[in-house]
Scaffold this active site. Sequence first.
Site, PDB file in Angstrom:
ATOM      1  N   ASP A 118     -11.599  38.202 -32.846  1.00 57.46           N
ATOM      2  CA  ASP A 118     -10.861  36.911 -33.010  1.00 57.46           C
ATOM      3  C   ASP A 118     -11.997  35.799 -32.272  1.00 57.46           C
ATOM      4  O   ASP A 118     -11.718  34.668 -32.547  1.00 57.46           O
ATOM      5  CB  ASP A 118      -9.676  36.932 -32.657  1.00 57.46           C
ATOM      6  CG  ASP A 118      -8.917  35.557 -32.798  1.00 57.46           C
ATOM      7  OD1 ASP A 118      -8.913  35.318 -34.373  1.00 57.46           O
ATOM      8  OD2 ASP A 118      -8.325  34.943 -32.377  1.00 57.46           O
ATOM      9  N   GLY A 155      -9.698  32.095 -33.952  1.00 63.13           N
ATOM     10  CA  GLY A 155     -10.728  32.476 -35.164  1.00 63.13           C
ATOM     11  C   GLY A 155      -9.935  32.480 -36.437  1.00 63.13           C
ATOM     12  O   GLY A 155     -10.466  32.076 -37.619  1.00 63.13           O
ATOM     13  N   LEU A 156      -8.890  33.442 -36.602  1.00 59.24           N
ATOM     14  CA  LEU A 156      -8.175  33.758 -37.888  1.00 59.24           C
ATOM     15  C   LEU A 156      -7.638  32.594 -38.579  1.00 59.24           C
ATOM     16  O   LEU A 156      -7.776  32.293 -39.660  1.00 59.24           O
ATOM     17  CB  LEU A 156      -7.026  34.893 -37.379  1.00 59.24           C
ATOM     18  CG  LEU A 156      -6.334  35.530 -38.565  1.00 59.24           C
ATOM     19  CD1 LEU A 156      -7.468  36.007 -39.622  1.00 59.24           C
ATOM     20  CD2 LEU A 156      -5.326  36.396 -38.091  1.00 59.24           C
ATOM     21  N   ASP A 216       0.604  -1.136   0.023  1.00 67.69           N
ATOM     22  CA  ASP A 216      -0.006  -0.151   0.068  1.00 67.69           C
ATOM     23  C   ASP A 216       0.802   1.366  -0.108  1.00 67.69           C
ATOM     24  O   ASP A 216       0.171   2.336  -0.084  1.00 67.69           O
ATOM     25  CB  ASP A 216      -0.956  -0.012   1.189  1.00 67.69           C
ATOM     26  CG  ASP A 216      -2.263  -0.764   0.724  1.00 67.69           C
ATOM     27  OD1 ASP A 216      -2.101  -1.269  -0.186  1.00 67.69           O
ATOM     28  OD2 ASP A 216      -3.206  -0.926   1.780  1.00 67.69           O
TER      29      ASP A 216
END
Lengths: 420, 532
Positions: B278, B413-414, B36
Amino acid sequence: MNAPVRPESCGIDFARERGQRAVFCGLTGIVWLHRKIQDAFFLVVGSRTCAHLIQSAAGVMIFAEPRFATAILDERDLAGLADAEDELDRVVERLIARRPDIRLLFLVGSCPSEVIKLDLSRAALRLSRRLAPVRVLSYSGSGIETTFTEGEDACLAALVPELAEAAPGEAGLLVAGALGDVVEDQFGRLFADLGIPVRFLPGRSAGAMPALAPGQPFLLAQPFLAGTARALEARGLRHLPAPFPLGEAGTTGWLRAAADAFGVSSEHFEAVTAPGRRRAATALAPHRARLAGRRVFFFPDSQLEVPLARFLSGELGAAIVEVGTPYLHRGHLAHEIAALPAGTRVVEGQSLDDQMDRARVARPDLTVCGLGLANPLEAEGLATKWSIELLFTPVQGYEQAGDLAELFARPLRRRERLEV
Amino acid sequence: MQLTLWTYEGPPHIGAMRVATAMRGLHYVLHAPQGDTYADLLFTMIERRDRRPPVTYTTFRAEDLGRDTAALFKQAVADAYDRFRPEAIIVGASCTAELIQDDPGGLARALDLPVPVIGLELPAYQKKENWGASETLYRLVRALSGARRERAADRRLCNILGPTALGFRHRDDLVEVRRILDALGLRVNVVAPLGASPADLGRLPDAAFNVVLYPEIGRAAAQYLERALGQPFCEIPPIGVGATKDFIAAVAALAGVDSAPALDAPDSRLPWYARSVDSTYLTDKRVFVFGDAAHAVALARVAAREIGFRVVGLGTYERGFAREVRAAARDHGIEALVADDYLDVEAAIQAAAPDLVLGTQMERHVAKRLGIPCAVISAPAHVQDYPARHAPLMGFEGANVLFDTLVHPLMMGLEEHLLGLFREDREFHADAAPSHLGSHAVAHRPQGEGARSGSSPQAETVVASPSEGGGKAAATATTSSIWAPDAERELKKIPFFVRGKARTNTETFARERAIPLITLETLYDAKAHFSR
């Protein structure tokens, strides 16, 4: 907590220690075994802790449709409300339906399943009948019974009674212990060149397991196979005492044991092994410069520690401070122990805090230990080599001797490199 | 019995370890079998701690079971006290020790140590990691916080509850929350458990109120302190700009101070970034959110209201917090997913067909398999999500981090626009892989694979499952029979990032109308039908 040191005749300073042990349990073996046997599935019957352990040990491998899983026991199983046998059958049937490519299923016992005495061997028999042609076997990888690599031992030992009987004389040599495929192939070529027919245990699939014959000689490729060796001997096979195939000397000694058993002439042996020995020597030379005289401390982990200490001291000139090992099989390690420098301190078992104190006092140049200790010891200024990598990396044989040395040399080189 | 490949949470004693490791001067003696101790490496490796967790394990073995495991446990507690001299000790059992019924609490108290000894009952077969952390903090606070003070506390003094070891970004969240409290003119009395000692817990009553950062860990302790000491608490994780403002308002109200100094935050860039043109392309991107309850709810709010995504899936693996997540999901007009089986989550993601997945390490892998962009926003996480750099999720800097985290996996975005414009170019032809997702062949190989057999070509083939490369080709072959050649050609002109959806939509459209052959007409009829 230290037991008194017993004087030993074999030239090592042997001690046995009891206390807290920072080691993996045998379930961890699943992580490499499932890759070796390509159509096997390992089903742990245990708790969430077991699932969490395998997940932590397997890292990201868990997402590649791995062939292992955990049947997690819940309250109902413990309270006896659910018939554990029925529950297990349900889980296994669902699993096999999902994975029809599975041919061999291991039910792997854990601490919880052992403590509640769930009879997995009977379950395996029952399920084998029901799921034929899928074969179902069981073994225990629990922490209370097995330490790390002993999980592989328990798995292979469970396989041995199932193996087919070969006609006497047709069986050749058996090599026991899971090796990386690339290593296995190299050894296969060497044995072929020596004219020794060989089979490997485990095979790479359920249908490719070796057959056994009484009187057949076997070599252990790994030092942690006490139970497997016993099972093989119970089927009449004959163990060939040998060092383990780590480094140039270990590999040569290992191959020679087989060559002697099969009556290979020493000229032929020299001719076959010469290229490998030469390449290993070339690969080791640059590492010797870095490791010679360095003081190395081993924490117990895999039972590979004694052969590795022999390799580091014998082939690379390192000095050994302490060799911790979870278990010491005197018979299988006889060659290795004999090759250790006289008086090397070997400690079987562990009392973690005491051992860490000894390492702090000794301030070794390199400490071989598990991942739970490695960063803390680095933070105390000790260079470490995390030991688990020695199980997951191909390290055996001539062609890997340089890689094996590199595993130890790299942390030292890195410490010298870093400026901040 | 539950068949499990992956578990989102560890067992409850891991939660107790997270609390013990977060603190100073506390030691945890855990009755547990050999093996453990694997849990240590979660802290030393994933969180890269420079010391062992303050945990002593009894690591009993089979041969000890025949003897006296209770004596072994008592010896371990005594030895741990002698060696570490902690201010307080917590004791408990892991799952196996729970079965052998040694009563760690009673045994440890019988040793009569000169420090507080707190027994933990963590039912390993019912509860999980977060519950274990919460229960441990609650037990510690109950045992150590002492009585209500005579003198009324300074209203500007507060405690922070919740940050632990192995918490997702807890280290950096704390920096940001402290910064907010500083701006409000408030002082922090005790942070617990991260960095606190047992003696610090004794000072909890000095504060006027409590700030709970992570409800799954801090709520139980805060509720106790409210009952026992009359300390009110605020429980709004300040994740995202809106939630941070809510948090500031709530804390200011509790302290009776003006919230304006903290609200005036010049480094809050998310609002402007999200408004800049953008980001227009982010509008209505479909996002699937899964994680611990607090992070999932907070991230869904950020995604929908601060970045302009559409939340198409929201869920948690924490059943104890299902109510909150269900309520939040209703706000987004969807049904919450409460599941701890990753296969259920994978199925839900597939069904929702999102453009972005926000989840745990597990969802990262699922998304990779499905070829969907993804960001990790919740535990469990791997080592790379315990970064060296400052990377909070909370406060205004956290919101900045979130904007980058949520947007980077998508194309900006661009870039998206240009790719569409030049889609007939050689580099952007129909079968080119999307560059921002990397090579598919690489994506399907498990990284960091170190198994010994991993080096064999045979093993590699098996692991590289046929899910994507071969699978998709096969799927194309079977479904393309109903596509007319001109429609198929037209489909290939659609940018790759929406092509899959166009194909599915068109086929669904055709199937529903029993159209045997998909023509150009069908393609554009379907497009009109599904336009949103």
